[in-house]
Design a protein around this motif. Sequence first.
Motif, short mmCIF file in Angstrom:
data_model
loop_
_atom_site.label_atom_id
_atom_site.label_comp_id
_atom_site.label_asym_id
_atom_site.label_seq_id
_atom_site.Cartn_x
_atom_site.Cartn_y
_atom_site.Cartn_z
N PRO A 42 32.89 35.41 36.20
CA PRO A 42 33.34 35.39 37.60
C PRO A 42 33.56 36.80 38.17
O PRO A 42 33.28 37.05 39.35
CB PRO A 42 34.66 34.60 37.55
N PHE A 43 34.07 37.72 37.34
CA PHE A 43 34.27 39.10 37.80
C PHE A 43 32.91 39.75 38.10
O PHE A 43 32.75 40.43 39.11
CB PHE A 43 35.03 39.90 36.73
N ALA A 135 43.05 39.81 31.11
CA ALA A 135 41.97 39.45 32.03
C ALA A 135 42.52 39.17 33.43
O ALA A 135 41.96 39.65 34.43
CB ALA A 135 41.20 38.24 31.50
N LEU A 136 43.60 38.41 33.51
CA LEU A 136 44.20 38.12 34.82
C LEU A 136 44.73 39.39 35.48
O LEU A 136 44.59 39.56 36.69
CB LEU A 136 45.31 37.07 34.68
N ALA A 137 45.32 40.29 34.68
CA ALA A 137 45.76 41.57 35.22
C ALA A 137 44.57 42.36 35.74
O ALA A 137 44.64 43.00 36.80
CB ALA A 137 46.52 42.37 34.16
N GLY A 138 43.46 42.31 35.00
CA GLY A 138 42.24 43.00 35.43
C GLY A 138 41.70 42.46 36.74
O GLY A 138 41.24 43.22 37.60
N ALA A 140 43.58 40.95 39.05
CA ALA A 140 44.55 41.31 40.09
C ALA A 140 44.42 42.76 40.50
O ALA A 140 44.58 43.10 41.68
CB ALA A 140 45.97 41.02 39.60
N LEU A 141 44.12 43.64 39.54
CA LEU A 141 44.05 45.09 39.81
C LEU A 141 42.62 45.57 40.03
O LEU A 141 42.40 46.77 40.21
CB LEU A 141 44.67 45.86 38.65
N ASN A 142 41.65 44.64 39.99
CA ASN A 142 40.23 44.99 40.09
C ASN A 142 39.88 46.07 39.06
O ASN A 142 39.28 47.09 39.38
CB ASN A 142 39.88 45.43 41.51
N HIS A 143 40.24 45.81 37.81
CA HIS A 143 40.07 46.75 36.71
C HIS A 143 39.10 46.16 35.68
O HIS A 143 39.50 45.34 34.85
CB HIS A 143 41.43 47.04 36.08
N PRO A 144 37.82 46.55 35.73
CA PRO A 144 36.81 45.96 34.86
C PRO A 144 37.13 46.08 33.37
O PRO A 144 36.84 45.16 32.60
CB PRO A 144 35.53 46.72 35.19
#
Length: 195
Positions: A42-43, A135-138, A140-144
């Motif tokens: 999804p990302f 993964a959820l933090a990534g 939320a922060l748009n951090h690949p």
Amino acid sequence: MNGPVLPGPASPGPADYSISMLRANLVGLPLFVLMMGAVVAPFLLSNGTPAFILGINGSLTLWVFLLWIAIGTVAHEALHGVGWVVAGNRSFRSVRFGFYWKTLTPYAHFTEPITASAYRIGIVLPGIVVGLGPALAGYALNHPAAVLFGGLFFGAAAVDALGLWAVRNIPAGTLVLDHPTRVGCRIVSSQELPQ
């Protein structure tokens, strides 16, 4: 998927709800890809592959990535123990850690009987905390890189998912004992309980 549950009615003693490490790793490999893909895809679809790759290259070196993998692996195994200790109201002295060289697999093993529900909590905790959490933090922060890390460790919980599948038919209050060399457990009769 009926294969992973292997109760042992032919052998004397308690019912065995486990699968071999080798089989778990073989079946777990495609499941790893599916579980990791469910987190990372999804990302990729929303941000694009080039942005994903650039984001990872901009924040990770090979050594940092390898350090993350080492720390994540230790945390994953430790969280199995923490889950069993807390949910089973037991001592951390009952947790054993090691490495199966035949299958190149780290493991955590719990040596005391606990309820099936406490056992399940210990199985799923690492996939949630070390996998879905980052993964959820990534997201939320748009951090690949965080999404990749979470995806890898959610995928790494594939063998745990197989263990969870193997014990799915055991009632929650049943006492079980983690299998020392296989993925899963066996049901413990009241006559076997330590005094």
